[in-house]
Design a protein around this motif. Structure first.
Motif, PDB file in Angstrom:
ATOM      1  N   MET A   1      25.482  34.288  81.758  1.00 17.45           N
ATOM      2  CA  MET A   1      25.829  35.364  80.476  1.00 17.45           C
ATOM      3  C   MET A   1      26.904  36.055  80.407  1.00 17.45           C
ATOM      4  N   TYR A   4      30.259  33.986  79.700  1.00 18.48           N
ATOM      5  CA  TYR A   4      30.242  33.852  78.337  1.00 18.48           C
ATOM      6  C   TYR A   4      30.657  34.984  77.703  1.00 18.48           C
ATOM      7  N   PHE A   7      34.339  35.051  78.067  1.00 20.27           N
ATOM      8  CA  PHE A   7      35.028  33.890  77.338  1.00 20.27           C
ATOM      9  C   PHE A   7      35.115  34.451  76.000  1.00 20.27           C
ATOM     10  N   LEU A   8      33.846  35.064  75.245  1.00 19.93           N
ATOM     11  CA  LEU A   8      33.771  35.182  73.803  1.00 19.93           C
ATOM     12  C   LEU A   8      34.980  36.522  73.526  1.00 19.93           C
ATOM     13  N   LEU A 144      29.637  30.143  68.161  1.00 17.87           N
ATOM     14  CA  LEU A 144      29.749  30.443  69.543  1.00 17.87           C
ATOM     15  C   LEU A 144      29.294  32.170  69.622  1.00 17.87           C
ATOM     16  N   HIS A 148      25.804  33.451  71.462  1.00 20.47           N
ATOM     17  CA  HIS A 148      25.808  34.621  72.475  1.00 20.47           C
ATOM     18  C   HIS A 148      24.572  35.625  71.968  1.00 20.47           C
ATOM     19  N   CYS A 151      21.029  34.335  72.745  1.00 18.50           N
ATOM     20  CA  CYS A 151      20.771  34.576  74.209  1.00 18.50           C
ATOM     21  C   CYS A 151      20.557  36.220  74.179  1.00 18.50           C
TER      22      CYS A 151
END
Length: 165
Positions: A1, A4, A7-8, A144, A148, A151
């Motif tokens: 997590m 990610y 990445f975002l 995207l 997130h 999650c």
């Protein structure tokens, strides 16, 4: 997590840079067009078309940046009056529904952009694919972000469930 999230964060920095660049370019183009129109009594024929397409792209790209902070408008006054576990559940349901809707927009946006491949814009004579491509790009970037958020919502529900025991 966490990967990610990093990445975002990188995607958001890139989008922010693109938006700033496009806004600066948009201002320059519009001011130049106004100068040509009212001072030189001549017009730049392509300026309004470029400005229109850039506004669309800037709006869609900026919208995806706002999602990260849950900055979009919502009817929070009803949700805030509910107990905390219900608020978390409603947020999860809402974010999941938006994610499903974005999947539809992404699919239909790709179909629409591909359908416009052969059509050219009047002044620039570029493929109308490029202005219409903003729709699937917007949907993908928003999806995207909402993946997130979903999650995070699930983690919040799990954490609140384990705290209550």
């Amino acid at each position: 997590m966490a990967g990610y999230g990093r990445f975002l964060a990188m995607v958001r920095r890139i989008i922010s840079g693109v938006v700033v660049f496009m806004l600066a370019l948009l201002v320059i183009i519009v001011l130049t067009a106004v100068f040509f129109r009212y001072v030189l009594n001549d017009s730049i024929t392509w300026s309004s078309e470029v400005a229109r397409y850039m506004c669309i792209w800037v709006g869609f790209l900026s919208a995806s940046l706002i999602v990260a902070n849950r900055g979009h408008l919502g009817l929070e006054f009803v949700v805030k009056k509910m107990p905390e576990p219900a608020t978390r559940l409603i947020r999860l349901i809402s974010d999941s529904a938006i994610l499903a809707f974005l999947a539809v927009i992404l699919y239909q946006g790709i179909k629409l952009a591909i359908f416009q491949l052969e059509q050219n814009s009047p002044s620039l004579e570029i493929s109308m694919f490029w202005p219409y491509a903003s729709v699937p790009v917007f949907a993908c970037l928003m999806a995207l972000e909402f993946i997130h958020l979903v999650c995070l919502d699930i983690n919040d529900l799990k954490r609140s469930g384990s705290e209550g025991k």
